[in-house]
Design an enzyme around this catalytic site. Structure first.
Site, short mmCIF file in Angstrom:
data_model
loop_
_atom_site.label_atom_id
_atom_site.label_comp_id
_atom_site.label_asym_id
_atom_site.label_seq_id
_atom_site.Cartn_x
_atom_site.Cartn_y
_atom_site.Cartn_z
N PHE B 39 -9.45 15.41 -1.11
CA PHE B 39 -9.65 14.02 -1.51
C PHE B 39 -9.77 13.95 -3.03
O PHE B 39 -10.65 14.60 -3.62
CB PHE B 39 -10.89 13.45 -0.83
CG PHE B 39 -10.78 13.41 0.67
CD1 PHE B 39 -10.29 12.29 1.32
CD2 PHE B 39 -11.14 14.52 1.44
CE1 PHE B 39 -10.17 12.25 2.71
CE2 PHE B 39 -11.03 14.49 2.83
CZ PHE B 39 -10.53 13.36 3.46
N ILE B 77 -13.79 17.43 -1.16
CA ILE B 77 -13.89 16.35 -2.15
C ILE B 77 -13.83 16.97 -3.54
O ILE B 77 -14.57 17.90 -3.83
CB ILE B 77 -15.24 15.61 -2.00
CG1 ILE B 77 -15.41 15.03 -0.60
CG2 ILE B 77 -15.45 14.60 -3.11
CD1 ILE B 77 -14.89 13.66 -0.42
N CYS B 78 -12.97 16.45 -4.39
CA CYS B 78 -12.85 16.99 -5.75
C CYS B 78 -14.12 16.70 -6.54
O CYS B 78 -14.53 15.55 -6.67
CB CYS B 78 -11.67 16.38 -6.47
SG CYS B 78 -11.64 16.79 -8.22
N VAL B 79 -14.70 17.73 -7.10
CA VAL B 79 -15.99 17.58 -7.78
C VAL B 79 -15.87 16.69 -9.02
O VAL B 79 -16.72 15.81 -9.24
CB VAL B 79 -16.63 18.95 -8.12
CG1 VAL B 79 -15.76 19.77 -9.07
CG2 VAL B 79 -18.02 18.76 -8.72
N ALA B 82 -15.37 13.18 -7.96
CA ALA B 82 -16.56 12.70 -7.25
C ALA B 82 -17.69 12.37 -8.23
O ALA B 82 -18.38 11.37 -8.08
CB ALA B 82 -17.03 13.75 -6.25
#
Lengths: 131, 130, 101
Positions: B39, B77-79, B82
């Site tokens: 994501f 989830i891409c840090v 995010a």
């Protein structure tokens, strides 16, 4: 290095990644976050090509100045790509012509290719990431 | 066959999250493997457990969590994306001095390298976005 | 060969036009989401689709078509209708998938 060379030692060079950039900078986050993927991806030593078409060619426009609108000007990063061994930057001739742009207007050295060559580049890729 | 999927848009705003889910579900039903769903951009909003859609609407976040639980799908989830958008797990929250966390069940937060790895390891990578 | 997907209406963005301009003979194009509007009879780009069929496989995602009030009968002759299972099959049959967003 020619395309044939890449095919011969394809294992060594990893997969052929093609990043397709079709959006201008700043209006949406795609250009910036695409660039972030390219930078991280460089560490994986894959065979990376970047394609810029449609408004994506504006990402490479010289003289970007964001002082008046509060966002970070990330265009200098395109000049740093070379240090990450990301050297294959292709720009759509048709998209450049449509916008009245020449390579003189761009911040980095690119190879200008027409739709037919762009189509070949896409067919040659093994992973296409679209932004 | 191993599929990797990238989701670039948040839930409800754009059909991308629905399309990606329907594709993943159909792939699993056909006996394929989903190597990872990554994501990115506003797509990270698919991973907030605070979402509360109306009862007669689909619960996109819950649907992802169930996909992870039922089929062991890796939801990443891409840090960086995010952090920009306020999606964090307990560790991230603590590290950044926040007073809450909101990551939904079945998701994990990690770096962009996970997307590249999905491209390398998957037989096909599909991008769903705007 | 490539599977191209297009999720934009041809009336809103140039994604469909660009896709058709770059799809090589033997490749396929799958219209999803708002991209399904490019698959309809009587729409401005009908001839683009009709002329391409034969060289290029053109597909439309049935669930997205139906959701927008269209049925099989509204689709240009030669455009094949697939469901999500068909989408997965197309992705598996082609070497690479490129999304025209």
């Amino acid at each position: 290095m020619s395309e044939e060379d890449y095919e011969e030692d394809g294992e060594m060079n990893g997969k052929k990644f093609l990043y397709v950039n079709r959006r201008g900078p700043y209006g949406t986050v795609y250009a910036l976050e695409s660039l972030e993927v390219v930078l991280i991806g460089a560490a994986f030593e894959q065979d990376v090509s970047l394609a810029f078409m449609d408004d994506g060619v504006y990402q490479l426009k010289k003289g970007q100045n964001t002082d008046g609108m509060g966002m970070k000007n990330f265009s200098p990063t395109y000049r740093a790509l070379e240090m990450y061994d990301v050297e294959k930057l292709f720009v759509s001739k048709e998209s450049m012509d449509e916008r009245g742009l020449t390579t003189e207007d761009l911040i980095v050295d690119v190879e200008v290719i027409d739709n037919a060559a762009m189509a070949d580049l896409m067919e040659d890729a093994e992973v296409v990431l679209s932004f | 066959m191993k599929f990797g999927i990238q989701v670039n848009e948040g839930p409800y705003q754009h059909q991308a999250a629905d399309s990606a889910y329907n594709f993943a579900k159909a792939a699993i039903d056909a006996g394929h493997e989903i190597f990872r769903i990554f994501f990115y951009h506003d797509g990270v909003n698919n991973g907030t457990r605070l979402t509360t859609p109306p009862q007669d609407d689909r619960n996109i976040v819950k649907r992802w969590s169930e996909l992870a639980a039922d089929h062991n799908v890796d939801l990443v989830i891409c840090v960086a994306a995010a952090q920009r958008r306020g999606i964090c797990d307990a560790d991230e929250s603590k590290r950044n001095g926040k007073d809450a966390d909101n990551l939904a069940e079945g998701f994990r937060i990690s770096g962009l390298g996970q997307l590249i790895e999905a491209g390398i390891e998957s037989d096909r990578l599909l991008v769903f976005g705007d | 060969m490539l599977l191209h997907t297009v999720n934009k209406s041809p009336f809103e963005r140039n994604s469909f036009a660009q896709c058709m301009g770059h799809a090589k003979k033997g490749s396929s194009v799958l219209l999803i989401e708002d991209g399904v509007f490019a698959a309809l009879k009587g729409a401005a780009n009908e001839s683009v689709v009709s002329n391409a069929i034969g060289d290029i496989g053109v597909y439309v995602l049935g669930p997205d078509l139906n959701a927008r009030g269209m049925t099989d009968e509204d689709v240009i002759d030669g455009v094949k209708i697939v469901d999500y299972t068909g989408f997965v099959e197309l992705a598996a049959e082609h070497d690479v998938v490129q999304s025209w967003l």
